[in-house]
Design a protein around this motif. Structure first.
Motif, PDB file in Angstrom:
ATOM      1  N   PRO A   1       0.709  -1.295  -0.032  1.00  0.00           N
ATOM      2  CA  PRO A   1       0.043  -0.070   0.021  1.00  0.00           C
ATOM      3  C   PRO A   1       0.750   1.138   0.002  1.00  0.00           C
ATOM      4  O   PRO A   1       0.355   2.406  -0.623  1.00  0.00           O
ATOM      5  CB  PRO A   1      -0.892  -0.008   1.350  1.00  0.00           C
ATOM      6  CG  PRO A   1      -0.097  -1.100   2.152  1.00  0.00           C
ATOM      7  CD  PRO A   1       0.721  -1.971   1.286  1.00  0.00           C
TER       8      PRO A   1
ATOM      9  N   ASP B   1      -9.260  -2.785  -5.564  1.00  0.00           N
ATOM     10  CA  ASP B   1      -9.251  -2.367  -4.227  1.00  0.00           C
ATOM     11  C   ASP B   1      -9.009  -0.851  -3.897  1.00  0.00           C
ATOM     12  O   ASP B   1      -8.061  -0.143  -4.731  1.00  0.00           O
ATOM     13  CB  ASP B   1      -8.176  -3.071  -3.618  1.00  0.00           C
ATOM     14  CG  ASP B   1      -8.236  -2.855  -2.107  1.00  0.00           C
ATOM     15  OD1 ASP B   1      -8.992  -1.953  -1.489  1.00  0.00           O
ATOM     16  OD2 ASP B   1      -7.609  -3.936  -1.481  1.00  0.00           O
TER      17      ASP B   1
ATOM     18  N   ARG C   1      -8.300   0.835  -1.556  1.00  0.00           N
ATOM     19  CA  ARG C   1      -7.286   1.335  -0.646  1.00  0.00           C
ATOM     20  C   ARG C   1      -6.130   1.419  -1.331  1.00  0.00           C
ATOM     21  O   ARG C   1      -5.032   2.057  -0.933  1.00  0.00           O
ATOM     22  CB  ARG C   1      -6.999   0.158   0.609  1.00  0.00           C
ATOM     23  CG  ARG C   1      -8.189   0.022   1.430  1.00  0.00           C
ATOM     24  CD  ARG C   1      -8.119  -1.143   2.258  1.00  0.00           C
ATOM     25  NE  ARG C   1      -8.435  -2.399   1.303  1.00  0.00           N
ATOM     26  CZ  ARG C   1      -8.336  -3.537   1.839  1.00  0.00           C
ATOM     27  NH1 ARG C   1      -8.273  -3.876   2.823  1.00  0.00           N
ATOM     28  NH2 ARG C   1      -8.496  -4.799   0.816  1.00  0.00           N
ATOM     29  N   HIS C   2      -5.851   0.866  -2.739  1.00  0.00           N
ATOM     30  CA  HIS C   2      -4.414   1.065  -3.436  1.00  0.00           C
ATOM     31  C   HIS C   2      -4.652   1.959  -4.249  1.00  0.00           C
ATOM     32  O   HIS C   2      -5.533   2.088  -5.146  1.00  0.00           O
ATOM     33  CB  HIS C   2      -4.066  -0.504  -3.911  1.00  0.00           C
ATOM     34  CG  HIS C   2      -3.941  -1.588  -2.967  1.00  0.00           C
ATOM     35  ND1 HIS C   2      -2.560  -1.790  -2.342  1.00  0.00           N
ATOM     36  CD2 HIS C   2      -4.489  -2.405  -2.402  1.00  0.00           C
ATOM     37  CE1 HIS C   2      -2.588  -2.767  -1.407  1.00  0.00           C
ATOM     38  NE2 HIS C   2      -3.917  -3.182  -1.616  1.00  0.00           N
TER      39      HIS C   2
ATOM     40  N   ASN D   1      -0.615  -2.170   8.516  1.00  0.00           N
ATOM     41  CA  ASN D   1       0.171  -2.554   7.144  1.00  0.00           C
ATOM     42  C   ASN D   1       1.284  -3.306   7.399  1.00  0.00           C
ATOM     43  O   ASN D   1       2.040  -3.455   6.498  1.00  0.00           O
ATOM     44  CB  ASN D   1       0.430  -1.074   6.405  1.00  0.00           C
ATOM     45  CG  ASN D   1      -0.564  -0.342   6.314  1.00  0.00           C
ATOM     46  OD1 ASN D   1      -1.554  -0.800   5.762  1.00  0.00           O
ATOM     47  ND2 ASN D   1      -0.527   0.883   6.311  1.00  0.00           N
TER      48      ASN D   1
ATOM     49  N   ARG E   1      -6.546  -8.459   7.408  1.00  0.00           N
ATOM     50  CA  ARG E   1      -7.502  -7.676   6.749  1.00  0.00           C
ATOM     51  C   ARG E   1      -7.940  -8.558   5.573  1.00  0.00           C
ATOM     52  O   ARG E   1      -9.166  -8.198   5.372  1.00  0.00           O
ATOM     53  CB  ARG E   1      -6.755  -6.549   6.222  1.00  0.00           C
ATOM     54  CG  ARG E   1      -7.745  -5.421   5.587  1.00  0.00           C
ATOM     55  CD  ARG E   1      -6.840  -4.303   4.995  1.00  0.00           C
ATOM     56  NE  ARG E   1      -5.904  -3.920   5.895  1.00  0.00           N
ATOM     57  CZ  ARG E   1      -4.753  -3.255   5.499  1.00  0.00           C
ATOM     58  NH1 ARG E   1      -4.863  -2.551   4.141  1.00  0.00           N
ATOM     59  NH2 ARG E   1      -3.776  -2.588   6.211  1.00  0.00           N
TER      60      ARG E   1
ATOM     61  N   PHE F   1      -8.297   5.204   8.658  1.00  0.00           N
ATOM     62  CA  PHE F   1      -8.861   5.010   7.468  1.00  0.00           C
ATOM     63  C   PHE F   1      -9.623   6.313   6.981  1.00  0.00           C
ATOM     64  O   PHE F   1     -10.354   6.854   7.896  1.00  0.00           O
ATOM     65  CB  PHE F   1      -9.560   3.704   7.170  1.00  0.00           C
ATOM     66  CG  PHE F   1      -8.930   2.678   7.030  1.00  0.00           C
ATOM     67  CD1 PHE F   1      -8.282   2.085   5.879  1.00  0.00           C
ATOM     68  CD2 PHE F   1      -8.794   1.718   8.144  1.00  0.00           C
ATOM     69  CE1 PHE F   1      -7.480   1.157   5.770  1.00  0.00           C
ATOM     70  CE2 PHE F   1      -8.005   0.546   8.100  1.00  0.00           C
ATOM     71  CZ  PHE F   1      -7.536   0.098   6.984  1.00  0.00           C
TER      72      PHE F   1
ATOM     73  N   ASP G   1     -11.669   5.073   2.073  1.00  0.00           N
ATOM     74  CA  ASP G   1     -11.190   3.693   2.364  1.00  0.00           C
ATOM     75  C   ASP G   1     -11.918   2.867   3.495  1.00  0.00           C
ATOM     76  O   ASP G   1     -12.001   1.688   3.211  1.00  0.00           O
ATOM     77  CB  ASP G   1      -9.737   4.049   3.000  1.00  0.00           C
ATOM     78  CG  ASP G   1      -9.116   4.676   2.024  1.00  0.00           C
ATOM     79  OD1 ASP G   1      -9.292   4.592   0.563  1.00  0.00           O
ATOM     80  OD2 ASP G   1      -7.866   5.301   2.207  1.00  0.00           O
TER      81      ASP G   1
ATOM     82  N   GLU H   1     -14.790   1.030   1.767  1.00  0.00           N
ATOM     83  CA  GLU H   1     -14.537  -0.149   0.969  1.00  0.00           C
ATOM     84  C   GLU H   1     -14.018  -1.130   1.797  1.00  0.00           C
ATOM     85  O   GLU H   1     -14.367  -2.465   1.628  1.00  0.00           O
ATOM     86  CB  GLU H   1     -13.301   0.464   0.013  1.00  0.00           C
ATOM     87  CG  GLU H   1     -12.768  -0.475  -0.886  1.00  0.00           C
ATOM     88  CD  GLU H   1     -13.928  -1.028  -2.065  1.00  0.00           C
ATOM     89  OE1 GLU H   1     -13.589  -2.117  -2.511  1.00  0.00           O
ATOM     90  OE2 GLU H   1     -14.460  -0.197  -2.326  1.00  0.00           O
ATOM     91  N   LEU H   2     -13.436  -0.966   2.740  1.00  0.00           N
ATOM     92  CA  LEU H   2     -13.008  -1.948   3.920  1.00  0.00           C
ATOM     93  C   LEU H   2     -14.221  -2.574   4.301  1.00  0.00           C
ATOM     94  O   LEU H   2     -14.265  -3.722   4.642  1.00  0.00           O
ATOM     95  CB  LEU H   2     -12.185  -1.434   4.852  1.00  0.00           C
ATOM     96  CG  LEU H   2     -11.614  -2.289   6.007  1.00  0.00           C
ATOM     97  CD1 LEU H   2     -10.979  -3.640   5.457  1.00  0.00           C
ATOM     98  CD2 LEU H   2     -10.869  -1.762   7.179  1.00  0.00           C
TER      99      LEU H   2
END
Length: 1000
Positions: free
Chosen positions: A76, A109, A111-112, A461, A469, A774, A778, A781-782
């Motif tokens: 990430p 995703d 988050r990326h 992370n 996750r 987050f 984000d 989405e998670l």
């Protein structure tokens, strides 16, 4: 304006021939660039995911980099990545579906920080392949040309770095265009991401592995293994017809013995074979694995084997099996591998003692594939410590884990001041939560909920965090579980086991001694030492005053009689006080409309040999409610805390109200028993279900609550910035805000909430927030990902239960086996049958009243059923079966019948439970009678408790009346008890229906 092009593809068949395919290819003047620097966003139609605006450059990986370094590109920390369509299609065609799906998931995703650019459909990016140009050179040239166009499209405002492993491309394009840099991937990581140590180490490892493979390939003259034929020999043999190409498919039931090579396309037609090729034994497989594209040489026909013969090691085994041998089928052996099917492997590392004993020499590491059809291998490496997850804390006999002095200074130490204990199912290893209760010097009570501090060991992370996750939850199956976290954490250092020091995150309330009103609350990190690890049944016995259970509690075994008695009384008082507090907490939620729902939960009881001994439905205990209420209280208060601190990026859990039409079947079924179910709100529904009790049949209320559960919507995680505050409400629990905080070992949502709570505490103390939280986007989405994984876990658990139910009844004679006959309750009427619930085994299923031959069920005077010609007539609450001879039998809702349970096998689908009504009369067995007696006894005890609580509430009300007597008398018409007060008391007594006040 679209421009039409023709794209020529040259494909090679399995027989080695070249096939020319011409496809139409349309180019567009604009495609989505997904850059915030786009000068014409409306023209590009950038409606989807955009690149971040706070990056210093954009990075475009070459096709080879995407293939070999996708694991690094998933980090990430790497931002501003543009994947070209050319590189993605190369991964799809050369790396297979598994690698391509990983790439697609990375692009989806949120988050990326990466996007897909369709360069092959952009008019000014597309380059046709030149005559004589290799595919690899054309792919690199196309990606570089697209990178140049992208740089100019962004008006030269953002430098672009193209990373490649092609040295010629670096020399050719490195200084061709100002603002577009071409360097190797290793140099990119070293210069742009010097702090990303894990990525650079992984890159070095991949490079070294590639060099080793290249050296081995050169030494073996282009062969993957020494025992394989060279590539040019394989290709020549395929063209001549001597060898056959296909995909190896390993029989998952006999992975070590049997495999087949599936022929496709021209190989299947030109070989003249009518079936697949059998590969018998590991030696004939020649180091190939499931999914490999292999080359096979057929054995002489006299050595061909039939499929049954192939399942036995020798002829004697074949004869002993008693199965007739099948016809011989083409049999061969693998002579080469054209394309490996690379798989994900689980690495089992040696212990610290083994590493030290082996020194710095090469160490043997066991590598286990995720796909069990692939054999385990043991690799030799000098990088064991590099490969091993250094994030894991050590806790061995020689090096036990201890509380650090720094944590002792920062945390509140509860080890000597609080009686902390856990209550969990028997055999539980992942203990998330513990409880405590004690009296304070000021006369108040203190209630504590202490949760495992997982976030201390799992950094954001980190490798463990990323894997947790991805999994999102622990999967609990009927006989096993698949943990979200490694067992070193979930079953050891994070688990709040008895008698050991552990880190915890605690919520501690100060309560009024009598009313249990909350005076204040404290949140923070603590150090605890759980005194007792209790199981539910033992805690319930202590709550009921039965101290004979003390022999089953390990912590009491080595104590003298006096100490044992003192500690036993202390523990019993704590459990009793917790239960009393939980009753009052529940009463407050009940007043707001909290629902008591019913679900079928079956526990599989295994014997010492792991065979199924019994299926046991979960029996409700009051201590279950005690623990649950304490956890609900903690979740509620933590939800309020994190929302107050982070109103737009807190993770909460909502339960929307169900649609009214979903309650139609519930209302109709209740009406059949004379009950009215009011579903206008959760309060009216809860009251209606409480009153829908049949004193002679407690199963009725259980089924009605189960129907209410099925009508509910699913509770979901969400980010508070994505919806209005009035949508936060939890319908089932009757709470305005709710989250999950109490199970971080098995739920990733709780880990996120723990980090939010720690950030909220730091914010209150004006301290720096260490963890990067987050954003709302984000987090949303998670939440979507976690919700999907939770649904998958629930589906897996349901399928696992159904599987073990089938295994329990399989191979049993339903005519003579006692376990196959049970009592069933009709809970729904259908056109050709009824739906039954089997309380003894927690099974729900259909029983047909009309079979495939058109015969209907008929019951004689003794209740026994048989099939006769006739017809069925369905009514709202019943169904009648009438034979041509005039005999009829009627089945009503909630009727008890005798059911035969068997397993229906299928060649195409999984086995299913089959229910058959063999009598229209209830089936009474010792288990059934015991179940009814225990239900009535539990109900009677709860009625007494409810009555006692009401009497205490009335007594408290009388005390309150005496306190305000002077003000009250000013408005009374008489000095004594008024008629109005008397009527109000009569009204209260009428509402207090003791016989029907509690429902199972």
């Amino acid at each position: 304006m679209l421009q039409k092009r023709e794209k020529v593809l040259l494909l090679r068949t399995f027989q080695g021939r070249t096939l020319r395919i011409v496809r139409e290819h349309y180019l567009r003047p604009s495609v989505p660039c997904n850059s915030p620097l786009c000068p014409q966003p409306a023209t590009c139609r950038n409606d989807g995911k955009l690149l971040s605006s706070d990056v210093t450059h954009y990075m475009i990986p070459d096709w080879k980099v995407v293939q070999d370094y996708l694991e690094i590109l998933e980090f990430p920390e790497l931002k501003g990545i543009i994947f070209m369509q050319t590189a993605c299609q190369t991964v799809q065609h050369q790396r297979g579906r598994r690698q391509y799906n990983k790439l697609r998931n990375l692009l989806r995703d949120a988050r990326h920080d990466c996007i897909l650019f369709a360069n092959e459909f952009q008019q000014f990016c597309y380059l046709p392949r030149e005559r004589g140009e290799s595919m690899e050179k054309w792919q690199t040239r196309s990606i570089y040309n697209a990178a140049v166009w992208y740089y100019h499209h962004c008006q030269d405002r953002m430098p672009i770095v193209m990373v490649t492993e092609d040295e010629e491309a670096i020399q050719q394009y490195g200084s061709e265009t100002e603002g577009v840099f071409v360097i190797s991937f290793k140099n990119y990581l070293d210069n742009f991401w010097p702090d990303l140590k894990a990525a650079r180490e992984l890159c070095d490892s991949i490079l070294q592995s590639r060099r080793e493979r290249e050296n081995e390939s050169q030494e073996s003259h282009g062969k993957e293994y020494a025992e394989h034929l060279p590539l040019e020999v394989l290709e020549a043999g395929i063209k001549s017809g001597r060898y056959i190409q296909g995909i190896l498919n390993v029989n998952k039931h006999r992975a070590q013995i049997e495999a087949f090579v599936r022929l496709q396309g021209a190989s299947c037609k030109d070989s003249g074979l009518a079936s697949d090729i059998l590969i018998h034994g590991m030696k004939a497989r020649n180091r190939s694995i499931h999914g490999d594209v292999v080359v096979v040489e057929l054995l002489p026909k006299n050595e061909w084997k039939g499929r049954t013969t192939a399942l036995c090691e020798n002829d004697s085994d074949d004869k002993a099996s008693g199965d007739p041998p099948s016809e011989p089928m083409p049999t061969g052996r693998v002579v080469g591998i054209l394309q490996k099917n690379w798989r994900d492997y689980v690495v089992t590392f040696p212990s610290k003692e083994e590493v030290q004993s082996q020194g710095k020499n090469a160490q043997k590491i066991l590598v286990t594939p995720w796909d069990y059809r692939i054999p385990k291998i043991r690799i030799s490496t000098q990088q064991a410590e590099t490969l091993q997850m250094c994030e894991m804390p050590v806790n061995t006999l020689g090096n036990p884990w201890k509380v650090s002095p720094e944590e002792e200074r920062e945390r509140q130490d509860l080890r000597k001041t609080h009686l902390v204990f856990s209550i969990d199912p028997k055999g539980c290893e992942d203990v998330d939560d513990t409880l405590s209760v004690r009296s304070l010097d000021n006369g108040h009570l203190e209630l504590g909920v202490h949760i495992a501090d997982v976030t201390h060991f799992v950094a954001p992370n980190s490798y463990i965090d990323i894997e947790a996750r991805t999994r999102a939850t622990t999967y609990y199956l009927a006989d096993r579980r698949y943990d979200m976290l490694p067992s070193a954490l979930s079953a050891d250092l994070c688990s709040l086991l008895g008698g050991v020091d552990r880190y915890a995150v605690s919520v501690i309330w100060e309560l009024d001694k009598t009313s249990y009103e909350i005076k204040k609350v404290w949140y923070g990190r603590t150090i605890i030492r759980s005194a007792y690890k209790l199981f539910y049944e033992a805690a319930q016995e202590l709550l009921d005053g039965n101290f004979n259970i003390v022999d089953d509690i390990p912590e009491f075994r080595d104590l003298d009689e006096k100490t044992r008695q003192a500690r036993l009384e202390e523990l019993a008082w704590a459990i009793g006080k917790l239960t009393d507090i939980a009753r009052h907490i529940r009463a407050k939620r009940d007043g707001c409309g909290a629902l008591e729902l019913e679900g079928v939960e079956v526990r599989v009881q295994l014997d010492e040999k792991k065979n199924i001994h019994d299926l046991i439905p979960k029996q409700p205990l009051e201590v279950h409610e005690t623990v649950a209420e304490c956890m609900i209280l903690a979740n509620h208060w933590v939800a309020k805390k994190i929302w107050e601190s982070f109103p737009h990026q807190a993770l909460l859990r909502q339960h929307p109200p169900p649609h009214q039409e979903f309650f139609s079947e519930l209302r109709e079924c209740a009406k059949a028993k004379g009950f009215f179910i009011d579903t206008r709100s959760n309060k009216t529904l809860a009251d209606s279900l409480d009153n829908a009790n049949d004193p002679n049949d407690p199963i009725v209320n259980r089924l009605l609550r189960s129907m209410a559960t099925q009508a509910m919507s699913n509770a979901l995680y969400f980010s508070t910035g994505s919806c209005a505050e009035e949508e936060f409400h939890h319908y089932g629990l009757a709470l305005d805000k709710y989250t999950h905080f109490t199970s971080p070992i098995r739920r990733y949502s709780d880990i996120v909430v723990h980090r939010l709570l720690m950030a909220a505490i730091a914010k209150d103390k004006k301290m720096e927030i260490k963890d990067n939280l987050f954003s709302n986007k984000d987090l949303e989405e998670l939440c979507r990902h976690i919700n999907n994984r939770n649904r998958a876990a629930q589906h897996s658990q349901k399928q696992s239960t159904e599987l073990f139910q089938c295994m329990y009844f399989k191979d049993k004679d339903p005519e003579n086996e006692e376990r196959c006959i049970s009592d069933g309750v009709i809970y729904s009427i259908r056109t050709n049958g009824v739906l039954l619930f089997i309380p003894r085994f927690g099974i729900k299923g259909a029983a047909y009243l009309k079979n495939k031959d058109g015969l209907v069920i008929s019951c004689g005077p003794d209740g026994r059923s048989e099939w006769k010609p006739g017809s069925l007539q369905r009514f709202q609450n019943k169904i009648t079966s009438t034979t041509t001879g005039g005999e009829s039998v009627t089945f009503h809702l909630f009727d008890h019948v005798t059911v035969r349970i068997s397993v229906q096998a299928s060649r195409c689908h999984s086995d299913t439970i089959r229910l058959e009504i063999i009598s229209n009369k209830p089936y009474m067995s010792p288990d059934t009678e015991l179940f009814h007696q225990s239900s009535l006894l539990l109900k009677s005890d709860l009625v007494k408790e409810v009555t006692r609580s009401v009497e205490e509430a009335q007594l408290a009300q009388e005390v309150k009346v005496n306190v305000i007597q002077e003000d009250y008398q000013k408005y009374c018409q008489t000095k004594g008890r008024s008629l109005y007060m008397l009527l109000e008391e009569i009204r209260d007594l009428a509402l207090l229906d003791v016989s029907n006040s509690y429902g199972m």
